[in-house]
Motif scaffolding. Sequence first.
Motif, mmCIF file in Angstrom:
data_model
loop_
_atom_site.group_PDB
_atom_site.id
_atom_site.type_symbol
_atom_site.label_atom_id
_atom_site.label_comp_id
_atom_site.label_asym_id
_atom_site.label_seq_id
_atom_site.Cartn_x
_atom_site.Cartn_y
_atom_site.Cartn_z
ATOM 1 N N LYS A 1 71.568 16.550 33.596
ATOM 2 C CA LYS A 1 70.783 16.174 34.776
ATOM 3 C C LYS A 1 69.389 16.792 34.773
ATOM 4 C CE LYS A 1 74.771 15.442 37.802
ATOM 5 N NZ LYS A 1 75.465 15.872 39.039
ATOM 6 N N GLN A 2 69.248 17.968 34.196
ATOM 7 C CA GLN A 2 67.946 18.615 34.179
ATOM 8 C C GLN A 2 67.071 18.118 33.033
ATOM 9 O OE1 GLN A 2 66.480 20.732 36.375
ATOM 10 N NE2 GLN A 2 64.658 20.590 35.079
ATOM 11 N N ARG A 3 67.623 18.034 31.833
ATOM 12 C CA ARG A 3 66.803 17.747 30.654
ATOM 13 C C ARG A 3 66.554 16.268 30.418
ATOM 14 N NH1 ARG A 3 69.055 18.944 25.923
ATOM 15 N NH2 ARG A 3 71.175 19.106 26.744
ATOM 16 N N HIS A 4 67.484 15.420 30.800
ATOM 17 C CA HIS A 4 67.427 14.026 30.369
ATOM 18 C C HIS A 4 67.000 13.036 31.445
ATOM 19 C CE1 HIS A 4 70.715 15.375 27.310
ATOM 20 N NE2 HIS A 4 69.489 15.646 26.879
ATOM 21 N N MET A 5 66.834 13.474 32.682
ATOM 22 C CA MET A 5 66.585 12.536 33.781
ATOM 23 C C MET A 5 65.170 12.616 34.356
ATOM 24 S SD MET A 5 69.311 10.811 33.805
ATOM 25 C CE MET A 5 68.831 9.791 35.200
ATOM 26 N N GLN A 6 64.254 13.297 33.654
ATOM 27 C CA GLN A 6 62.887 13.416 34.163
ATOM 28 C C GLN A 6 62.059 12.216 33.707
ATOM 29 O OE1 GLN A 6 62.653 16.004 36.317
ATOM 30 N NE2 GLN A 6 64.773 16.367 35.658
ATOM 31 N N PRO A 7 61.564 11.397 34.631
ATOM 32 C CA PRO A 7 60.822 10.188 34.242
ATOM 33 C C PRO A 7 59.418 10.491 33.727
ATOM 34 C CG PRO A 7 60.897 10.391 36.626
ATOM 35 C CD PRO A 7 61.742 11.502 36.087
ATOM 36 N N VAL A 8 58.929 9.604 32.882
ATOM 37 C CA VAL A 8 57.531 9.671 32.442
ATOM 38 C C VAL A 8 56.703 8.724 33.297
ATOM 39 C CG1 VAL A 8 58.203 10.265 30.083
ATOM 40 C CG2 VAL A 8 57.835 7.866 30.686
ATOM 41 N N TRP A 9 55.418 9.065 33.468
ATOM 42 C CA TRP A 9 54.535 8.168 34.218
ATOM 43 C C TRP A 9 53.130 8.114 33.616
ATOM 44 C CZ3 TRP A 9 51.045 9.271 38.777
ATOM 45 C CH2 TRP A 9 50.626 10.609 38.815
ATOM 46 N N GLY A 10 53.004 8.602 32.380
ATOM 47 C CA GLY A 10 51.716 8.508 31.729
ATOM 48 C C GLY A 10 51.645 9.403 30.508
ATOM 49 N N MET A 11 50.449 9.500 29.959
ATOM 50 C CA MET A 11 50.226 10.302 28.761
ATOM 51 C C MET A 11 49.146 11.327 29.027
ATOM 52 S SD MET A 11 50.242 7.312 25.856
ATOM 53 C CE MET A 11 48.833 6.495 26.629
ATOM 54 N N GLY A 12 49.215 12.420 28.285
ATOM 55 C CA GLY A 12 48.190 13.451 28.387
ATOM 56 C C GLY A 12 48.779 14.840 28.360
ATOM 57 N N ASP A 13 47.985 15.787 27.868
ATOM 58 C CA ASP A 13 48.418 17.188 27.817
ATOM 59 C C ASP A 13 47.881 18.001 28.986
ATOM 60 O OD1 ASP A 13 49.883 17.166 25.313
ATOM 61 O OD2 ASP A 13 47.936 16.797 24.360
ATOM 62 N N ASP A 14 46.977 17.411 29.762
ATOM 63 C CA ASP A 14 46.327 18.158 30.844
ATOM 64 C C ASP A 14 47.078 17.962 32.164
ATOM 65 O OD1 ASP A 14 45.647 15.480 30.880
ATOM 66 O OD2 ASP A 14 43.713 15.844 31.861
ATOM 67 N N VAL A 15 48.341 18.392 32.210
ATOM 68 C CA VAL A 15 49.133 18.277 33.433
ATOM 69 C C VAL A 15 48.607 19.275 34.460
ATOM 70 C CG1 VAL A 15 51.417 18.521 34.424
ATOM 71 C CG2 VAL A 15 51.157 17.495 32.160
ATOM 72 N N ARG A 16 48.269 18.768 35.640
ATOM 73 C CA ARG A 16 47.701 19.610 36.689
ATOM 74 C C ARG A 16 48.527 19.487 37.959
ATOM 75 N NH1 ARG A 16 43.443 16.800 34.506
ATOM 76 N NH2 ARG A 16 43.559 15.331 36.249
ATOM 77 N N ASP A 17 48.780 20.627 38.598
ATOM 78 C CA ASP A 17 49.464 20.603 39.891
ATOM 79 C C ASP A 17 48.636 19.791 40.884
ATOM 80 O OD1 ASP A 17 51.589 22.124 39.090
ATOM 81 O OD2 ASP A 17 50.827 24.012 39.874
ATOM 82 N N GLY A 18 49.320 18.906 41.593
ATOM 83 C CA GLY A 18 48.657 18.111 42.621
ATOM 84 C C GLY A 18 48.309 16.708 42.198
ATOM 85 N N ASP A 19 48.496 16.376 40.915
ATOM 86 C CA ASP A 19 48.106 15.048 40.445
ATOM 87 C C ASP A 19 48.894 13.933 41.134
ATOM 88 O OD1 ASP A 19 46.144 15.949 38.799
ATOM 89 O OD2 ASP A 19 47.185 15.550 36.909
ATOM 90 N N LEU A 20 50.218 14.093 41.228
ATOM 91 C CA LEU A 20 51.032 13.036 41.818
ATOM 92 C C LEU A 20 50.693 12.836 43.287
ATOM 93 C CD1 LEU A 20 53.392 11.000 41.474
ATOM 94 C CD2 LEU A 20 54.899 12.803 42.336
ATOM 95 N N ILE A 21 50.581 13.921 44.024
ATOM 96 C CA ILE A 21 50.285 13.794 45.456
ATOM 97 C C ILE A 21 48.878 13.235 45.660
ATOM 98 C CG2 ILE A 21 50.118 15.034 47.641
ATOM 99 C CD1 ILE A 21 52.977 14.653 46.430
ATOM 100 N N ALA A 22 47.934 13.615 44.827
ATOM 101 C CA ALA A 22 46.586 13.042 44.923
ATOM 102 C C ALA A 22 46.628 11.538 44.689
ATOM 103 C CB ALA A 22 45.662 13.711 43.909
#
Length: 432
Positions: A171-192
Amino acid sequence: MSEPPRFDRGHTDDLMSFLAASPTPYHAVANAAERLEKAGFRQVAETDAWDGSSGGKYVLRGGAIIAWYVPEGAGAHTPFRIVGAHTDSPNLRVKPRPDSGAHGWRQVAVEIYGGPLLNSWLDRDLGLAGRLSLRDGSTRLVNVDRPLLRVPQLAIHLDRSVNSDGLKLDKQRHMQPVWGMGDDVRDGDLIAFLEETAGLPSGEVTGWDLMVHSVEAPAYLGRDRELVAGPRMDNLLSVHAGTAALVAVAGKGSGLSCIPVLAAFDHEENGSQSDTGADGPLLGGVLERSVFARGGSYEDRARAFAGTVCLSSDTGHAVHPNYAERHDPTHHPRVDGGPILKVNVNNRYATDGSGRAVFAAACEKAGVPFQSFVSNNAVPCGTTIGPITAARHGIRTVDIGVAILSMHSARELCGAKDPFLLANALVAFLDG
């Protein structure tokens, strides 16, 4: 007054629209409230003083709605007839820090809600919807109803034993969805992104209740379009039927011997223990305030509750053609066979013999067939809001529903006739 209208195939068409427009409990109760408003119901605030006037009223709290219709001349001790249901479905829900990713993939961190069939969420186009809480204390519904996320399955070339040994998902390792590409993951991107989608200023959102949903539309299926495939039938099918039945009965305007009620709760899939769940005080508080607003005393409240009956309406299991041995050998509910009466002697369902008689009378009045469901003795039985409602409020409760396949899948399956058969039975029940 004429009898309430009977529902037909058009009810199932409308159910499919309701399912598509209700990706979360918050959207489901908003859509139910809109239908009630069109029928003359009015929202009452829990913080206001209530009066004893007749007519249709409803209370909204989070992902729950309680609606009732007080006919002219109803006494303080007039009993209630309640259709109970729940608005939530098993799914994937966004964590407090949603922005994550690895190896050039941008991902959304999710938590598993309830007991979903995890494999049904793999390789499926997913949207994102829910409730945003704003700085001023208000809330805003948001619905990104397009392919936004995907939980990619591992290719068979990298797991050659998957078809022989079975799919095993962490449940932890295999169920996290992708929504794009990039190495610059920043807190707040989804909510923005969601603030921009909802037309809100940057930084306006301070809290969220967000969940993933399949964007594939409900559809008729089969040679003669005799089946319906769609999301969240467990249990928006019952919420939709209960709303339609309450509107139909309220349309009579007079001649009702009871006060018809729709009680649609949140959080059934994880135990109902919340302020919007069936194990919380919401229903009891609304019913009591209705009695007291009509000048009633505690004695009137006790009399009203003693004469009250609740139909706990939730989906159940149709016999599966590929796994018939998992069902009780003498109880094989079929799709389009009419609603099911759920029985379990260990009180996983609240139905007893007197409750069966109430439901049988309603089905006979409506001209609707019904079936009985009981679990195979070797298979643990699920439960519903029924036993909780009976125990918490001392209300006679009967567990019923519609038989479906693929319960707790991201996409479930029912017969095309069963939704309107259920709605007709609920009208007859609420009509007293």
